[in-house]
Each structure stands twice: as C-alpha cells, then as structure tokens.
Design an enzyme around this catalytic site. Structure first.
Site, PDB file in Angstrom:
ATOM      1  N   SER A  73      10.875  -5.256   5.384  1.00 27.94           N
ATOM      2  CA  SER A  73      10.406  -3.884   5.624  1.00 27.94           C
ATOM      3  C   SER A  73      10.985  -3.316   6.913  1.00 27.94           C
ATOM      4  O   SER A  73      10.738  -3.821   8.011  1.00 27.94           O
ATOM      5  CB  SER A  73       8.873  -3.861   5.686  1.00 27.94           C
ATOM      6  N   HIS A  95      12.986  -2.689   2.013  1.00 27.06           N
ATOM      7  CA  HIS A  95      11.745  -1.932   1.789  1.00 27.06           C
ATOM      8  C   HIS A  95      11.618  -0.826   2.836  1.00 27.06           C
ATOM      9  O   HIS A  95      11.736  -1.081   4.036  1.00 27.06           O
ATOM     10  CB  HIS A  95      10.577  -2.923   1.889  1.00 27.06           C
ATOM     11  N   ASP A 126       9.135   2.350   4.163  1.00 23.88           N
ATOM     12  CA  ASP A 126       7.765   2.859   4.085  1.00 23.88           C
ATOM     13  C   ASP A 126       7.701   4.307   4.530  1.00 23.88           C
ATOM     14  O   ASP A 126       7.857   4.608   5.713  1.00 23.88           O
ATOM     15  CB  ASP A 126       6.861   2.022   5.004  1.00 23.88           C
ATOM     16  N   MET A 137       5.421   7.522   5.180  1.00 20.63           N
ATOM     17  CA  MET A 137       4.000   7.845   5.435  1.00 20.63           C
ATOM     18  C   MET A 137       3.879   9.306   5.842  1.00 20.63           C
ATOM     19  O   MET A 137       4.777   9.839   6.499  1.00 20.63           O
ATOM     20  CB  MET A 137       3.477   6.982   6.584  1.00 20.63           C
ATOM     21  N   HIS A 144       8.620   2.800  -0.638  1.00 17.62           N
ATOM     22  CA  HIS A 144       7.167   2.782  -0.824  1.00 17.62           C
ATOM     23  C   HIS A 144       6.589   4.058  -0.229  1.00 17.62           C
ATOM     24  O   HIS A 144       6.596   4.224   0.987  1.00 17.62           O
ATOM     25  CB  HIS A 144       6.631   1.518  -0.124  1.00 17.62           C
ATOM     26  N   MET A 165       3.628   6.237   0.853  1.00 19.95           N
ATOM     27  CA  MET A 165       2.202   6.311   1.182  1.00 19.95           C
ATOM     28  C   MET A 165       1.909   7.760   1.525  1.00 19.95           C
ATOM     29  O   MET A 165       1.682   8.114   2.685  1.00 19.95           O
ATOM     30  CB  MET A 165       1.910   5.385   2.374  1.00 19.95           C
ATOM     31  N   MET A 187      -1.037  -4.127  -2.235  1.00 16.34           N
ATOM     32  CA  MET A 187      -1.168  -4.089  -0.777  1.00 16.34           C
ATOM     33  C   MET A 187      -2.109  -5.210  -0.340  1.00 16.34           C
ATOM     34  O   MET A 187      -3.251  -5.289  -0.813  1.00 16.34           O
ATOM     35  CB  MET A 187      -1.736  -2.734  -0.308  1.00 16.34           C
ATOM     36  N   ASP A 214       2.751  -6.788  -0.294  1.00 17.60           N
ATOM     37  CA  ASP A 214       3.142  -6.126   0.949  1.00 17.60           C
ATOM     38  C   ASP A 214       2.014  -6.181   1.981  1.00 17.60           C
ATOM     39  O   ASP A 214       0.940  -5.639   1.746  1.00 17.60           O
ATOM     40  CB  ASP A 214       3.478  -4.659   0.599  1.00 17.60           C
TER      41      ASP A 214
HETATM   42  C1  DX5 Z   1       2.272  -1.197   5.675  1.00 19.29           C
HETATM   43  C2  DX5 Z   1       3.619  -1.219   5.011  1.00 19.29           C
HETATM   44  C3  DX5 Z   1       4.321  -2.514   5.052  1.00 19.29           C
HETATM   45  C4  DX5 Z   1       4.575  -3.085   6.435  1.00 19.29           C
HETATM   46  C5  DX5 Z   1       4.354  -4.567   6.317  1.00 19.29           C
HETATM   47  O1  DX5 Z   1       1.615  -0.038   5.350  1.00 19.29           O
HETATM   48  O2  DX5 Z   1       3.509  -0.829   3.648  1.00 19.29           O
HETATM   49  O3  DX5 Z   1       5.517  -2.499   4.280  1.00 19.29           O
HETATM   50  O4  DX5 Z   1       5.866  -2.845   6.936  1.00 19.29           O
HETATM   51  O5  DX5 Z   1       4.416  -5.133   7.577  1.00 19.29           O
HETATM   52  P1  DX5 Z   1       4.020  -6.652   7.864  1.00 19.29           P
HETATM   53  O6  DX5 Z   1       4.893  -7.507   6.994  1.00 19.29           O
HETATM   54  O7  DX5 Z   1       4.312  -6.786   9.318  1.00 19.29           O
HETATM   55  O8  DX5 Z   1       2.560  -6.807   7.520  1.00 19.29           O
HETATM   56 ZN    ZN Z   2       5.307  -1.037   2.318  1.00 19.09          ZN
END
Ligand code: DX5
Ligand code: ZN
Length: 218
Positions: free
Chosen positions: A10, A35, A37, A39, A68, A70, A139, A177
């Site tokens: 990620s 990956h 993210d 947001m 991903h 969010m 998640m 994740d």
């Molecule tokens: C959190 C993200 C993850 C995050 C995971 O909302 O969706 O992808 O980067 O991070 P770690 O592996 O550090 O928990």
């Molecule tokens: Zn993620």
C-alpha cells in the site's frame, strides 16, 4: 506445489517526498500489484491523494494498480479511475446504493471490479453479488489510516467468505487490508486469503523487497 500469495503493497506508507524511489523498489520486487488508497474526508476521517497522483504513479509503476476507494458515491469517478490507469477499482459496500450497477459500470470502463467490506459489515450481504465481482476486499482495520492494529475477527470472516465463494462457484479473489504483518499474514492465508495488502509492514521494513518476498510465501 503451494500456490503463491498475491501481494499488494500500500502506497499510503511510502515516502511521499520520493515516490520514484519507492516505486522503483516495487518494480524490482515480487509485488503483484500496487495498492492505492483514495480517501475523501467524508466516508473516512482522512484525505489521502487523488487522480493526478494515481496517473503519475501509473506512468512509472510496472505493476497493475489496485485502487481502493474510501469515498462516498464512488460511481462518480469510474471513468476518471480508468483514465488515471487503475487496473482494479474497489468500492466500499457501505458507500454504494446501487452496487450491482456500479460493478457493471466498472467492468464497462475496462477495469476489474472489487467490493470492500468494513469490519462490521457481514460477509453474507455479498450472496447476491459474489459471482459478479473479481475481488472482495475485507478491511481488517477501520479504514482511513495505515499502521493500525489488526482486528482478529477478520480470520473468521475470511473463512466465511471462502465458504461463500466455493459454494457459489464464484471466481472472486479474497484480499485483506490492514494490520497485515508477520503474525497475521500466515493465518490469513491459512484461512483462505488470496491477496495481502501491506502498508507499514512493507515500507517501514529494513528490507522491503525481502519482506514482500516473504509475504508471497505465506
Ligand atoms: C487503510 C488502508 C490501507 C492501509 C494499510 O484505510 O486501506 O490500505 O494502507 O496499512 P497497514 O498495512 O499499515 O495497516
Ligand atoms: Zn486500502
């Protein structure tokens, strides 16, 4: 021979002052995907990065981009995600009023489609969509931040999802994740996970390439 686990590091835990270096590392590693993210500060209490960054990353990353979202109403951004270079677009179950249509639209835009479940959202809600998706992302932390502690109930959830997929004849991959590290990764794979996302465990490691390699053998 044992099937290798897919690994999707990620980018959220990468060094944002030098993404080129971290993506060079990803390109040289055994990582299967990268990956990303996205947001919006509404669906989750944090804001990360958006399309200009995804597009820039797509130009230098040789691995498929596993994006991903969010965000609320992710259907507004399907075309932009495809144009920015996403290979796979995953949307949160809780953010989609018409999930079936959204999955169809992601496919029509030429991407693989994934659905994401928050820790409190039960697996059985996927019964009527499981054969339409390419991937289910569970998640194992509440979304929004890297480096959080793994929620133990995820192991049981992976097992329930494995059963649902096998019994329905669906082809969906199971991705997990949040809090994926030394202790949790082997147990997730044992429970039936196909793809591991890992942020802080990979990027904060002394040797990220070896860490990715290790995750693949779990
Ligand atoms: C959190 C993200 C993850 C995050 C995971 O909302 O969706 O992808 O980067 O991070 P770690 O592996 O550090 O928990
Ligand atoms: Zn993620």
């Amino acid at each position: 021979m044992k099937k290798l686990t897919l690994v999707s590091p990620s980018l959220l835990s990468a060094d944002f002052t030098n993404l080129q270096a971290d993506i060079d590392m990803i390109n040289q590693s055994d990582a299967d995907w990268l990956h990303l993210d996205v947001m919006d500060g509404v669906f989750v209490p944090n804001i990360s990065f958006g399309f200009p960054v995804i597009h820039a990353v797509s130009k230098i990353c040789q691995k498929p981009l596993d994006v991903h979202f969010m965000i609320v109403q992710p259907e507004r951004y399907i075309q932009q995600a495809a144009e920015a270079g996403a290979t796979l677009m995953s949307v949160q179950y809780e953010a989609c009023t018409h999930l079936h249509r959204t999955i169809q639209q992601i496919h029509d835009a030429g991407m693989k489609a994934g659905v994401v479940l928050n820790p409190a959202t039960p697996v059985h809600l996927l019964e009527d969509i499981i054969t339409d998706v390419d991937l289910v992302l569970l998640m194992s932390v509440n979304p929004g931040f890297g480096g959080q502690a793994f929620i133990e109930n995820t192991i049981a959830k992976v097992k329930r999802l494995r059963k649902l997929i096998d019994e329905s004849g669906a082809q969906a991959l199971i991705e997990v994740d949040g809090g994926v590290q030394e202790d949790t990764a082997p147990r997730l794979v044992q429970a039936g996970a196909d793809v591991l996302v890992s942020g802080s465990y990979v990027f904060k490691a002394k040797d990220p390439i070896a860490t990715i390699h290790w995750l693949k053998q779990c």
